[in-house]
Write a protein that holds these residues in place. Structure first.
Motif, PDB file in Angstrom:
ATOM      1  N   LYS A  34     -40.923  56.191 110.759  1.00 32.64           N
ATOM      2  CA  LYS A  34     -41.076  56.606 112.151  1.00 32.64           C
ATOM      3  C   LYS A  34     -41.062  58.125 112.268  1.00 32.64           C
ATOM      4  N   GLY A  35     -40.156  58.769 111.550  1.00 30.59           N
ATOM      5  CA  GLY A  35     -40.084  60.231 111.568  1.00 30.59           C
ATOM      6  C   GLY A  35     -41.357  60.864 111.023  1.00 30.59           C
ATOM      7  N   LEU A  36     -41.885  60.307 109.927  1.00 32.49           N
ATOM      8  CA  LEU A  36     -43.127  60.823 109.362  1.00 32.49           C
ATOM      9  C   LEU A  36     -44.283  60.617 110.337  1.00 32.49           C
ATOM     10  N   ALA A  37     -44.346  59.455 110.962  1.00 31.88           N
ATOM     11  CA  ALA A  37     -45.413  59.173 111.921  1.00 31.88           C
ATOM     12  C   ALA A  37     -45.337  60.130 113.110  1.00 31.88           C
ATOM     13  N   ILE A  40     -46.565  63.539 111.941  1.00 32.19           N
ATOM     14  CA  ILE A  40     -48.016  63.538 111.782  1.00 32.19           C
ATOM     15  C   ILE A  40     -48.697  63.569 113.152  1.00 32.19           C
ATOM     16  N   ARG A  41     -48.172  62.805 114.099  1.00 32.83           N
ATOM     17  CA  ARG A  41     -48.729  62.783 115.454  1.00 32.83           C
ATOM     18  C   ARG A  41     -48.599  64.160 116.113  1.00 32.83           C
ATOM     19  N   ASP A  45     -51.705  66.332 117.393  1.00 36.79           N
ATOM     20  CA  ASP A  45     -51.803  66.803 118.775  1.00 36.79           C
ATOM     21  C   ASP A  45     -51.971  68.317 118.824  1.00 36.79           C
ATOM     22  N   ALA A  46     -51.213  69.030 118.000  1.00 34.08           N
ATOM     23  CA  ALA A  46     -51.333  70.488 117.963  1.00 34.08           C
ATOM     24  C   ALA A  46     -52.722  70.899 117.493  1.00 34.08           C
ATOM     25  N   THR A  47     -53.248  70.195 116.504  1.00 30.38           N
ATOM     26  CA  THR A  47     -54.584  70.490 116.012  1.00 30.38           C
ATOM     27  C   THR A  47     -55.623  70.257 117.103  1.00 30.38           C
TER      28      THR A  47
END
Length: 92
Positions: A34-37, A40-41, A45-47
């Motif tokens: 969950k932390g990795l997801a 990554i999200r 979003d920043a990208t």
């Protein structure tokens, strides 16, 4: 049949998963996932925000350039009209 993930084969992936289970335990793996997801999200979003900002900035810049070109064209037409009307006025 070997699976290639960043030049890592299936046996290596299985070994890494085994080590992860041994170090963190089966209970912690869902929390880690969950932390990795979430991380990554956040990066995704920043990208997307950066891409949107660049696109908007480029569009605004292109619109501004278009306005400048139109203004220059209008000024040229005004000068040409003044030249033509000036010569007509002189003839009268």
């Amino acid at each position: 049949m070997q699976q290639v993930i960043l030049f890592i084969g299936t046996p290596e992936v299985i070994f890494i998963l085994f080590i992860v289970i041994m170090v963190f335990g089966a209970d912690k793996i869902p929390e880690i996932a969950k932390g990795l997801a979430k991380g990554i999200r956040t990066v995704k979003d920043a990208t997307n925000d950066i891409k949107t900002e660049i696109t908007n900035s480029a569009d605004k810049h292109l619109k501004d350039m278009g306005k400048e070109n139109i203004k220059e064209d209008i000024d040229k037409v005004k000068e040409e009209i003044e030249e033509i009307t000036g010569s007509v006025k002189r003839k009268l």
